[in-house]
Design an enzyme around this catalytic site. Structure first.
Site, PDB file in Angstrom:
ATOM      1  CB  SER A  21      -0.905   0.011   1.237  1.00 48.85           C
ATOM      2  OG  SER A  21      -1.636   1.222   1.301  1.00 48.85           O
ATOM      3  CE  LYS A  97     -12.011  -1.726   0.741  1.00 48.70           C
ATOM      4  NZ  LYS A  97     -12.120  -1.152  -0.612  1.00 48.70           N
ATOM      5  CG  ASP A 133     -13.358   2.249  -1.917  1.00 45.74           C
ATOM      6  OD1 ASP A 133     -12.243   2.790  -1.803  1.00 45.74           O
ATOM      7  OD2 ASP A 133     -13.611   1.120  -1.466  1.00 45.74           O
ATOM      8  N   GLY A 158     -19.422  -5.363 -13.065  1.00 51.97           N
ATOM      9  CA  GLY A 158     -19.005  -5.901 -11.783  1.00 51.97           C
ATOM     10  C   GLY A 158     -19.887  -5.417 -10.651  1.00 51.97           C
ATOM     11  CB  ALA A 159     -22.075  -6.524  -8.504  1.00 52.71           C
ATOM     12  CB  ALA A 162     -14.369  -1.248  -5.842  1.00 54.85           C
ATOM     13  N   GLY A 280      -7.694   3.943 -12.843  1.00 60.93           N
ATOM     14  CA  GLY A 280      -8.120   4.076 -11.461  1.00 60.93           C
ATOM     15  C   GLY A 280      -7.150   4.730 -10.502  1.00 60.93           C
TER      16      GLY A 280
END
Length: 310
Positions: A21, A97, A133, A158-159, A162, A280
């Protein structure tokens, strides 16, 4: 780098893995630029990490029966540590998350609708979960590409976590409609329920179709102002794209939440078709900026951070 003192407040990243990160570097640079007495560290935390601890004895945190208590090293223990150390808050990455939600005192509206949290603020012993996000994605489009989501029609691929955060924030920020495409697998019904919840809560109609329905995808993209890939298809060495080249049109803005590689096959094909495009990397910057403001009450010096790390 500013000096750490006995009054320095802790902010951290929790999740696994975290060693890749850039959030510590990004936030610590921002703290230093503004002279704020905070430090940002990363901790590798995942559910059940110490559940197989072999060392016996009370010093390991085991109970009298010689077995680790259920929460030893768990999400709940990590969040209790935030309170114990009077930390200002934290960011969360996978796989935490969703796992943290039962242990939080409050949720922001966006976090409640998306069912995911990536930022926690600690205030007087209470933990409030937020998701930045979606806000980061929308801020990046607006501030870096002059694309305003308000009134626009979106197609989202996508689901996952994010994607759900982007869908929720776009709906809250005035998107006209959102058409979500995902694989028709065991989580498809849950995504349909999620879409209904967002539709019922906002003024935005959210619909779901199977990713395999190419005709529906073609017609959705043709009617959309924005196409967003929120899957991991195209990441790293993956050269695939979920969208045939013939589906693009010049009035379409195409974004990909992937930033490695900087230009996925999706973006290459879209650019060749005359579309405006974005990857992104600035979503990462602006979701961090939104979290920074929640913790400090100040705006992140985005230009400084961008110059150093983006």
């Amino acid at each position: 780098m500013y000096s750490i003192s006995a009054t320095t407040k802790l902010i951290c990243l929790l999740g696994s893995p975290v060693d890749h990160s850039i959030s510590p570097a990004m936030h610590n640079a921002a703290f230093a630029a503004l002279g704020l007495n905070y430090v940002y560290l990363a901790f590798d935390v995942r559910p059940g990490r110490f559940s197989d601890a072999a060392t016996a004895g009370s010093q390991t945190g085991e109970d009298e029966g010689g077995k680790p208590p259920a929460d030893f090293g768990s999400v709940q223990t990590a969040l209790n540590a935030l309170k114990l150390f009077d930390a200002r808050g934290c960011n969360l990455t996978m796989p935490l998350k969703k796992a943290v939600i039962p242990y939080l005192d409050e949720l922001s509206e966006a976090a409640r609708l998306s069912g995911a949290v990536n930022t926690i603020v600690h205030e007087n012993g209470r933990l409030t979960g937020h998701t930045t996000d979606g806000a980061g994605y929308i801020d990046a489009l607006k501030k870096e590409d002059n694309f305003d989501i308000n009134g626009k029609r979106l197609t989202i691929l996508g689901a996952g976590g994010a994607a759900e955060s982007i869908i929720v924030q776009a709906a809250l920020d005035g998107a006209a409609s959102i058409h979500v495409f995902k694989r028709k697998n065991s989580t498809y019904a849950a995504t349909v329920n999620f879409a209904k919840k967002v539709t019922d809560t906002t003024n935005c109609a959210v619909t779901v179709s199977p990713m395999e329905d190419r005709n529906a995808l073609k017609h959705s993209i043709a009617a959309s102002d924005l196409l967003c890939n929120a899957t991991n298809v195209g990441m790293g060495d993956d050269k695939r794209s979920l969208v045939p080249k013939s589906f693009f049109h010049r009035n379409l803005f195409v974004s990909d939440i992937i930033y490695h590689p900087e230009e996925t096959t999706l973006l290459k094909d879209a650019k060749a078709a005359g579309c405006r495009c974005a990857n992104g990397k600035y979503m990462l910057l602006y979701q961090g900026a939104a979290a920074f403001t929640l913790w400090t009450g100040q705006n992140m010096p985005v230009d400084i951070v961008k110059e150093k790390y983006f």
